[in-house]
Design an enzyme around this catalytic site. Sequence first.
Site, PDB file in Angstrom:
ATOM      1  N   SER A 157     -12.521  21.546  -1.290  1.00  0.00           N
ATOM      2  CA  SER A 157     -12.334  22.146  -2.601  1.00  0.00           C
ATOM      3  C   SER A 157     -11.011  21.670  -3.205  1.00  0.00           C
ATOM      4  CB  SER A 157     -12.413  23.667  -2.483  1.00  0.00           C
ATOM      5  OG  SER A 157     -12.470  24.296  -3.736  1.00  0.00           O
ATOM      6  N   ASP A 322     -24.083  23.795  -2.957  1.00  0.00           N
ATOM      7  CA  ASP A 322     -22.817  24.046  -3.649  1.00  0.00           C
ATOM      8  C   ASP A 322     -23.018  23.785  -5.134  1.00  0.00           C
ATOM      9  OD1 ASP A 322     -20.247  24.208  -4.615  1.00  0.00           O
ATOM     10  OD2 ASP A 322     -19.394  22.708  -3.246  1.00  0.00           O
ATOM     11  N   HIS A 355     -20.653  26.787  -1.865  1.00  0.00           N
ATOM     12  CA  HIS A 355     -19.339  26.142  -1.830  1.00  0.00           C
ATOM     13  C   HIS A 355     -18.583  26.480  -0.551  1.00  0.00           C
ATOM     14  CE1 HIS A 355     -15.890  24.096  -3.400  1.00  0.00           C
ATOM     15  NE2 HIS A 355     -15.131  25.184  -3.384  1.00  0.00           N
TER      16      HIS A 355
END
Length: 378
Positions: A157, A322, A355
């Site tokens: 991320s 995601d 995610h």
Amino acid sequence: MDTVSDKVSVGVVTPLRAHFDQPLTLRSGAVLDAYDLVYETYGTLNAARSNAVLVCHALSGSHHVAGRYASEPETVGWWDNIVGPGKPLDTERFFIVGVNNLGGCHGSTGPSSPNAATGKPWGADFPVVTVIDWVHAQARLADRLGIDRWAAVIGGSLGGMQALRWTITYPQRIRNAIVIAAAPKLSAQNIAFNDVARQAILTDPDFHGGHYYEHGVVPTRGLRLARMLGHITYLSDDVMASKFGRMLREGNLKFGFDVEFEIESYLRHQGDKFAGYFDANTYLLMTKALDYFDPAREKDGNLSATMGLAEARFLIISFTTDWRFAPERSREIVSALLDNHLDVSYAEIDCPHGHDSFLMEDPHYHGIIRGYMENIKP
């Protein structure tokens, strides 16, 4: 006495602190005259200082990547499932470094730290920090540790964005970049999610313009709502359906506005827990760093031209469920790297956790990282 988990982890760890007196000029033009970085290390730096791996944390992460604290044995590092002896980031081969970024709330200089000019916490006066600012600060820490070149920089991320930034800003100081569940820049939808989260904090009556420390209060309601919103976007619809579905806590409708569904209870619990340990000003800074990340701006929006600065080998990983940082965003990075004939491997993993998959102990996912790391010669 060691527990079973200690035998497959790095065990008890201790945070370290590095103080820097050399001023750091930020992308905004603001200058930090001095600052501290809190960090942890796992494994041993070899004689050639060639086996160092930097782990970059995401929005709510910290320097505490693996292991546990003697005083808080339940506080296990956020990526303990991947860092340790025999694990994908093998501490028997590599020297792992985790840093709490500037603006953080886990010991590094940030909004809750004392401002030398006023003697009070920085609060809203702490300057906005960006990914490139973090990378410059991390480079100074590497200098302090005697590390001229990272064997790898890895993150998921926002952490993956830092790994990508390293390859552009310090191309000769990084041999491998592992970029997980990231994007070359945020979509308009992602910026919108971040702004709604920030508005929840900014409009909390206890926020006091960011100087709530002086009032002895915390904007808990705003931070709680921000986390609840964020948490929804980190999970996939399938995971929420399988875990909670439309289950009622008490089996019947109450015809009111209190918690009735299990998913409501879960989100409120996550919000309350987060608001109990994370700083609201730090949350604002981290989401702004996400919004501002767009290295292609330096080349008139041409990502391929920007990535032409890189020299590292790359492993790019995305997850099918995601939807916050969808696989096509990772494929944009891959395409830009291939345009420059760089060495890049790409894995798109079928993992149900959305995610948050980058934090999970998925065998396929971990196997890919393990295989890549095994081919890196320290």
